[in-house]
Design a protein around this motif. Structure first.
Motif, mmCIF file in Angstrom:
data_model
loop_
_atom_site.group_PDB
_atom_site.id
_atom_site.type_symbol
_atom_site.label_atom_id
_atom_site.label_comp_id
_atom_site.label_asym_id
_atom_site.label_seq_id
_atom_site.Cartn_x
_atom_site.Cartn_y
_atom_site.Cartn_z
ATOM 1 N N LYS A 66 0.763 -1.060 -0.134
ATOM 2 C CA LYS A 66 -0.024 0.207 -0.022
ATOM 3 C C LYS A 66 0.872 1.084 0.050
ATOM 4 N N ASP A 67 2.005 1.351 0.774
ATOM 5 C CA ASP A 67 2.788 2.445 0.752
ATOM 6 C C ASP A 67 3.524 2.754 -0.339
ATOM 7 N N ALA A 70 1.364 4.168 -3.007
ATOM 8 C CA ALA A 70 1.493 5.416 -2.836
ATOM 9 C C ALA A 70 2.604 6.397 -3.488
ATOM 10 N N HIS A 194 4.856 8.469 2.459
ATOM 11 C CA HIS A 194 3.650 7.983 2.769
ATOM 12 C C HIS A 194 3.734 6.714 3.784
#
Length: 237
Positions: A66-67, A70, A194
């Motif tokens: 997910k990071d 981003a 992020h």
């Protein structure tokens, strides 16, 4: 990935009735005190709740993905711009430096065998500029850190001194310290890493803190993505 292995090793220990002690990030209130309290013990007293195999690794990799997503979604323009500024600096005959602050980057950025050596290292340790590095007008410094701008006493006023010398700065940090981030001038590129406050994303049932950070991977990804963009543009050693 090493953090995934550490998480799965830890969960395996819980299934054997042992819980290795885990730090709380030093940027989190109580983190330093927790480290002092833990000391050199190998395991906590008492028997932990067992964690199933694969659960921690899956949670960690999901959060890391997910990071990283981003970064790709929101930060490619900044990454490309930093690569462009570094390339322009080198082509003008000036020096492109990195000031890296973090466990992984301090260990090998630069110069592992795969490093194209576009950046010279500006810092000797976590906070200290290398005394052999004298910044001059037209130089460029890519500051890859954690959650804090490189300014104030513990940093030796690095940012202010670099600007005074005429060097151009760019940054990669996580941005939850909003007031600190606001001190970065609008003409200096900021790449958001992020990752969230605490820099730990995986849970062990019954344990008092989350474990396994994504921040170091994010910082390193940004650094090497900038290098990759420079290679893609045709920049050479």
């Amino acid at each position: 990935m090493a953090w995934t292995w550490i998480g799965e090793f830890t969960s395996a220990c819980t299934r054997l009735g042992k819980m290795p002690p885990m730090y709380l990030g030093f940027a989190v209130p109580g983190g330093v005190e927790r480290a002092k309290k833990i000391g050199n013990i190998k395991f906590h007293e008492g028997e932990p709740k067992p964690t199933p195999a694969g659960a921690v690794g899956k949670e960690y990799l999901g959060a890391q993905r997910k990071d990283l997503d981003a970064l790709h979604t929101a930060e490619m323009a900044g990454i490309s711009r930093v690569a462009e500024l570094a390339t322009q600096t080198r082509q003008a005959g000036k020096a492109a430096y990195c000031f890296v602050h973090g466990h992984a980057l301090l260990g090998h950025a630069p110069y592992p065998p795969n490093d194209p050596a576009f950046f010279k290292r500006a810092n000797r340790s976590w906070f200290d500029q290398d005394k052999n590095v004298q910044l001059t007008a037209g130089d460029f410094v890519f500051c890859v850190g954690f959650d804090t701008v490189f300014q104030g006493g513990e940093w030796g006023d690095f940012a202010a001194n670099a600007r005074k010398a005429g060097a151009k700065l760019a940054w990669s940090l996580t941005t939850y310290r909003a007031e600190d981030i606001k001190t970065i001038p609008p003409d200096e590129v900021l790449i958001d890493q992020h990752w969230a406050f605490g820099d730990a994303v995986a849970t062990l049932d019954g344990y008092d803190v989350k474990i396994l950070p994504t921040g170091g991977v994010q910082a390193e990804a940004v650094y090497w993505m900038v290098n990759a963009e420079m290679l893609r543009s045709g920049e050479k050693k």
